[in-house]
Design a protein around this motif. Structure first.
Motif: not given
Length: 546
Positions: A68-77, A86-91
């Motif tokens: 979750l920390n790598l793939t989801l952004p956080r809101d103001v709270d 976050y958009s998937p990448v080929d990394w």
């Protein structure tokens, strides 16, 4: 006109036959209550997040927190966003952890919900984020079904009879109600709900007409409002049923399948004698009345039965008659406004049950429980104070309560819920008064058409109510301010209506063409010199005049 009122007195205004009829009319109210509010419990408020399982392909050993920390952004709270990722990448995983992800997108691959939750409309059809408004839209579609039912079953009941419309509506509700539990798509669900809504209107309107046209003046409000009490009990049953059955498809089956037991109505449900007479089916009306008299252990004098005939050819009413006659036009416009207002407040509060801050099941139980004293108390209010003043005052009070709610801080959930329950009390009483009042204002030949038109106005506001609730996204005060302001206007208009307490039902449109007759009837009846044929009091002197 027809003398049915005098014969009903000989039959018995509220004997065993009428009590059985009331029992038949109240039983479907339980299923009606279920369909009105079941969706509130099928779309629970659940935490959700975007499906980001794509990262498992490059980091199969990641913990859920790391994922979750790598793939989801956080809101103001500082909480994870529920509607973007976050958009998937080929990394490779190392590059993702070193540089991080910056570009966001919507939840293209769907959402993830708590695994312990049973299936609901929300989880099965993803009614979240961009699709969250589909919940309220679906409620509006159901209300649209109620509206279409008014358009179809109101005039149809005046044309083919009350009994056939009840049987048709029960069949539709049984088939499509159970069918909802097996739909594969949410749009199919909404279509089926629309049909069920139409069937609900067909049942409630035609049952109202039957109860009104079979029962005498003094007992009529009691009979009609008993069915409303059963509707309230049905809401309480819904709270318990939905608490015990959390799987939405099983809940739908449990609430819809019992309607199949009502097919025995084909054998026991009577037709309205008033409607039969207006259609010239005199012999059928006589048989129905004689059967009722036999059940009540009464005897109808033969000379009274012989008077059971229209005075000349009875002309069928149409919706245009409601606008051609000046007095009917006034009644139609004001009562349509009253139904619109009552429905707006009633459903505005009922459909907002999940947003008052307390447990939804307890709130629904309280909402159902408070309707019982509201409906029962309405019986005594109508008998003591008539129809006009209670209708107007109750509407004004329901609007006032909603206006007060709009000024209460959002964190005062207990106070808001208590006020909402109070508003539900007054709105329920006002709605019950409208049912009794409207049925007494229109003559038999267009009673269902008139009630149907008023009910159509109610269904329009029913469609608008869940859409108005969406305005709460912009400011929480807006919906309640609307629900509170509109009843003030409607309540004041009701003071312009005529009083119908203690008057006999009008059968033909011609019975309400001469307002002065009602005034004369009151004075001449005291002298005892106004008699009809065979020494009977002329029924036309007791009809409702405006």
């Amino acid at each position: 006109m027809s003398g049915v009122g005098e014969i009903l007195k000989a039959v018995g205004d509220f004997g065993l036959f009428q009590k059985r009829l009331v029992l038949l009319t109240v039983v479907p109210c339980f299923s009606v209550a279920f369909h009105q509010f079941c969706q509130l419990f099928m779309v629970p408020h659940l935490p959700h997040r975007c499906d980001t399982s794509w990262i498992r392909a490059v980091g199969p050993n990641l913990t859920e927190e790391e994922q979750l920390n790598l793939t989801l952004p956080r809101d103001v709270d500082g909480e994870f966003e529920q509607c973007s990722r976050y958009s998937p990448v080929d990394w490779d995983l190392g590059s993702i952890m070193e540089y991080g992800l910056n570009t966001t997108e919507k939840c293209i691959d769907g959402w993830v919900y708590p695994s312990a939750q049973p299936p609901s409309l929300l989880t099965e059809f993803d009614l979240v984020c961009d699709r969250r408004d589909l919940d309220d839209v679906s409620q509006a579609i159901y209300m649209l079904g109620l509206f279409l039912g008014c358009m179809i079953f109101g005039p149809l009941s005046d044309r083919i009879g009350r009994r056939p419309v009840v049987l048709i509506s029960i069949s539709l509700q049984a088939l499509f109600g159970v069918g909802i539990a097996f739909v594969p798509h949410f749009y199919v669900y909404m279509a089926f709900r629309c049909v069920v809504g139409a069937s609900v209107t067909g049942i409630t309107m035609s049952m109202l007409a039957l109860a009104t046209e079979w029962i005498g003046v003094t007992s009529r409000p009691t009979a009609v409002l008993v069915s409303h009490c059963c509707f309230a009990i049905g809401q309480m049953i819904l709270a318990g049923l939905s608490y015990g059955i959390r799987h939405w498809r099983l809940l739908q089956i449990a609430g819809s399948a019992p309607i199949f037991a009502f097919f025995f109505y084909t054998q026991v449900l009577p037709e309205s004698p008033r409607w039969l007479v207006t259609k010239g089916r005199i012999e059928e009306a006589k048989k129905a009345l004689q059967k009722a008299a036999s059940t009540n252990k009464h005897t109808i004098p033969p000379e009274l039965l012989e008077q059971l005939k229209p005075e000349g050819q009875t002309k069928s009413g149409s919706i245009l008659d409601l606008f051609r006659k000046k007095h009917l036009l006034k009644v139609t416009l004001i009562m349509s406004c009253a139904w619109f207002v009552n429905s707006l407040v009633y459903y505005g509060l009922s459909l907002n049950v999940a947003n008052f801050g307390l447990d939804i099941y307890l709130t629904q139980l309280a909402f159902g429980a408070v309707e019982i004293p509201a409906r029962v108390g309405c019986i005594f209010i109508l008998q003591r104070f008539g129809r006009k003043k209670p209708q107007a005052i109750l509407m004004l009070l329901s609007g006032l309560v909603c206006l007060i709610i709009s000024g209460i801080p959002e964190d005062q959930s207990v106070v808001i819920t208590i006020l909402a329950i109070t508003g539900k009390f007054t709105a329920s009483s006002a709605f019950s008064t409208s049912y009794v009042y409207t049925a007494e204002l229109f003559p038999t030949v267009i009673r269902q058409t008139g009630v149907g038109l008023c009910s159509m106005a109610a269904r329009v506001s029913g469609i608008l109510a869940p859409l108005i609730l969406l305005l709460g996204q912009y400011h929480r005060v807006i919906p309640m301010a609307i629900f509170g302001g509109v009843p003030m206007v409607g309540g004041l208009l009701c003071f312009l209506l005529p009083e119908t307490q203690g008057t006999e039902l009008a059968d033909d449109i011609g019975d309400i063409n001469h307002p002065e007759v009602h005034e004369n009837a009151n004075s001449t009846s005291e002298k005892g010199d106004m008699k009809g044929k065979g020494g009977q009091v002329n029924e036309s002197t007791k009809t409702t005049y405006f």
